[in-house]
Design a protein around this motif. Sequence first.
Motif, short mmCIF file in Angstrom:
data_model
loop_
_atom_site.label_atom_id
_atom_site.label_comp_id
_atom_site.label_asym_id
_atom_site.label_seq_id
_atom_site.Cartn_x
_atom_site.Cartn_y
_atom_site.Cartn_z
N GLU A 201 2.35 -4.90 -1.89
CA GLU A 201 1.79 -5.39 -3.14
C GLU A 201 2.75 -6.41 -3.75
OE1 GLU A 201 -1.01 -5.11 -4.57
OE2 GLU A 201 -1.99 -3.26 -3.92
N GLY A 202 2.20 -7.41 -4.38
CA GLY A 202 3.03 -8.45 -4.98
C GLY A 202 3.99 -7.94 -6.03
N ASP A 203 3.61 -6.85 -6.71
CA ASP A 203 4.50 -6.30 -7.75
C ASP A 203 5.45 -5.24 -7.19
OD1 ASP A 203 2.80 -4.23 -7.21
OD2 ASP A 203 1.97 -4.06 -9.24
N GLY A 204 5.44 -5.05 -5.88
CA GLY A 204 6.35 -4.09 -5.25
C GLY A 204 5.94 -2.65 -5.40
N SER A 205 4.74 -2.39 -5.88
CA SER A 205 4.32 -1.01 -6.14
C SER A 205 3.92 -0.23 -4.88
CB SER A 205 3.14 -1.01 -7.12
OG SER A 205 2.03 -1.72 -6.56
N ALA A 206 3.67 -0.92 -3.79
CA ALA A 206 3.26 -0.21 -2.57
C ALA A 206 3.63 -1.03 -1.35
CB ALA A 206 1.75 0.04 -2.59
N GLU A 207 3.91 -0.32 -0.26
CA GLU A 207 4.25 -0.97 1.00
C GLU A 207 3.71 -0.14 2.15
OE1 GLU A 207 8.24 -2.60 1.79
OE2 GLU A 207 8.27 -1.31 3.56
N ILE A 208 3.08 -0.81 3.11
CA ILE A 208 2.55 -0.13 4.29
C ILE A 208 3.15 -0.79 5.52
CG2 ILE A 208 0.48 0.41 5.63
CD1 ILE A 208 -1.12 0.26 3.04
N VAL A 209 3.73 0.01 6.39
CA VAL A 209 4.27 -0.50 7.65
C VAL A 209 3.18 -0.37 8.70
CG1 VAL A 209 6.06 -0.27 9.42
CG2 VAL A 209 6.61 0.20 7.01
N LEU A 210 2.66 -1.49 9.16
CA LEU A 210 1.52 -1.46 10.08
C LEU A 210 1.88 -0.84 11.43
CD1 LEU A 210 -0.17 -4.93 9.41
CD2 LEU A 210 -0.34 -2.79 8.14
N ASN A 211 3.16 -0.97 11.84
CA ASN A 211 3.58 -0.38 13.11
C ASN A 211 3.44 1.14 13.10
OD1 ASN A 211 5.19 -2.79 12.20
ND2 ASN A 211 5.65 -2.87 14.40
N ASP A 212 3.52 1.74 11.90
CA ASP A 212 3.47 3.20 11.81
C ASP A 212 2.07 3.77 12.03
OD1 ASP A 212 6.15 3.13 11.32
OD2 ASP A 212 5.97 3.45 9.15
N TYR A 213 1.08 2.90 12.09
CA TYR A 213 -0.28 3.40 12.32
C TYR A 213 -0.40 4.11 13.66
CZ TYR A 213 -2.78 1.54 8.29
OH TYR A 213 -3.25 1.33 7.03
N LEU A 214 0.50 3.78 14.59
CA LEU A 214 0.47 4.44 15.89
C LEU A 214 1.63 5.40 16.07
CD1 LEU A 214 -1.01 1.51 16.39
CD2 LEU A 214 -0.89 2.25 18.75
#
Length: 669
Positions: A201-214
Amino acid sequence: MSNVNIKRAVENIKTGTTVYTPVVELVVNAIQAIEDGKPEGGLVMVTVKRSPQMEMDDEDGAIPAVDSIYVEDNGVGFNDVNRNAFDTLYTDNKISQGGKGFGRFTCLKYFDSVTIDSTFSNGSSLKRRQFEMGKDTEIIVNERISEATQSTTGTKVCLGSVRHADRLNKRLLTIAKGIVEKLLPYFIAENYVCPRITLVEGDGSAEIVLNDYLGEKTAVIKEVPVQDGSFSFDVNGREHTFHVRIFKFFSPRNTKSKISLVAHNREVTENPTHSYIPEFVEDFYEHRPDESADEGRNYVIKTYVFGDYLNDHVSLERGGFEFQKESDALYGISQSQIEKVAAELTRDAIASEVTSRQEKKVAQITSYVEKEAPWHKDILKKTDLNSFPYNPSSEQIEARLQEEKFKDEARIRREVSRILSDGSVENFEKSISDIVERISETSKNDLVHYVALRKNVLDLFEKSLQLTASNEYKDEGVLHDIIFPRKKDSESLEYKEHNLWLLDERLNFTRYLSSDIPLNKGRSERPDIIVYDQPVAYRGDNEASNPVTIFEFKKPQRDDFVNPSSKEDPVQQIIRYVNNIKDGKYKTPEGRNILVAENTPFYGYVVCDLTEKVKKWLAREKDFKVMPDGLGWFNWHDNINLYIEVLSWDKVLKDAGLRNRVFFYKLGL
């Protein structure tokens, strides 16, 4: 300096692309830039900037819409080679990596602006290059080169002001899944370590690591083992091989199982698997290892197809392929051919889940035929039930079986025509037995259908003779319409539209003269059968030797017509009607005289309930004789060749049931 009609290039982008296409294009470019620079700990960061205006969303509550997206990497940066490639339409700079030299133009289809800020190596020093993507004839505009402000190479691309924001889901998790699905081949490639890709998120409120989907612990995507995931097509002596990899996508929300065709590690097309295997139309369910169902998860299946053939024939915009979706005469292999085989391999990979659904479907179809449509039993034996939709309704089952019946009949007609057009008697003798047998099966189908409908008619007829909740009998019009519809004449009623077989099988193909319609175009009395007070006449061909049959119906339990003051004596009505016919007062519906002779036989039937009052009237005043079963009376009027029977409604129902009982028994009805 470039000279390109950018607006026209963007307008000519074909269908098949989505708002995710430019985002994926930039992420792939970032991955390739990292591969070129080979930095340790490659990183791609996708940042979502939202509109300051809050909007209400039915599912997600108050969430601001996405306004801009930034894609940042620590790759090699826009050095002179990459810069000049960006400024060249259809550049071959990355052709070895599957580059088409056109992907950047999809950015302007879905976003208002594209700006680039890149740090690159210029010999022994680092430089900063900033520019925008033009919209007229220059691809690069407002270019500025300055001293670098950071110590490592990399690029940051801003896609500003998304067009049609409603096409891009607001939820960060959903955006992440959309990107992962398109880029999954990068995450699963053998002997390859994909750079770390994050969505923030642009405000730094959330982050998702796409590599972790697997990842093992938090796997939202899990691969399904496949014994042999390869298949080939031979075209003009050249073999083209394809490979599939199959994955479970958990918590799918509203998505369906799909087959994706991949080119150069990017998903190009996706189509629902259930268009080939109907059982994939719904989510699947995975229990926890300890079999407790409370924390199990729904999932869909996504199948990825790879192959050099796909790499070689992907379209310029990566929204499709150069070969056709259906049959392809030019390239030899179509998209549907590839997807069909991939769907079959997917079915085999989760065979137990699909088989249980197929068994359920077969049971549904078989139950429908046995209970509601036994006339389809023979067609059912010839029909591939796999093609039926999953969890089909009765209407869908009936429609598909009718379609199969039509196809079978069409095949028979073609075969008969072929045999008849062949002058060889020898060939005729060889083929005729099989054809006759197939014709007989088709005819049997129609016969079973007809007899089964008779059972339904008898059930309705019996129900109509019962008392209603208010302790009254149904209006006589209900019984009348079951036997034959009111306000019909011989021009508008076919034999199959009435149920005169309830009274006498011989009446199936007779031709009635009038039903609730005045004879002689209104110049004579009308047989008004709506209230069962006037008779109805039936006859076969208009020949003097053929009998005339007349019916009179009375409402169940009604017996006031036997009162001395009544003018509705049904026996007298039939006699009067016979005399009118003999005197030439009525004509056929075609306006012809009704042909009768002195010895033309007449049959009259009165259908009513035989109350004690009616029985006494028949015995004492009408000189009728009772039938052996006690459910009917008869008399012969010798002077006018008229034989009359007075039948109870119960006798009509009982006799009709007896005549058809053997058919119902044979059909299990």
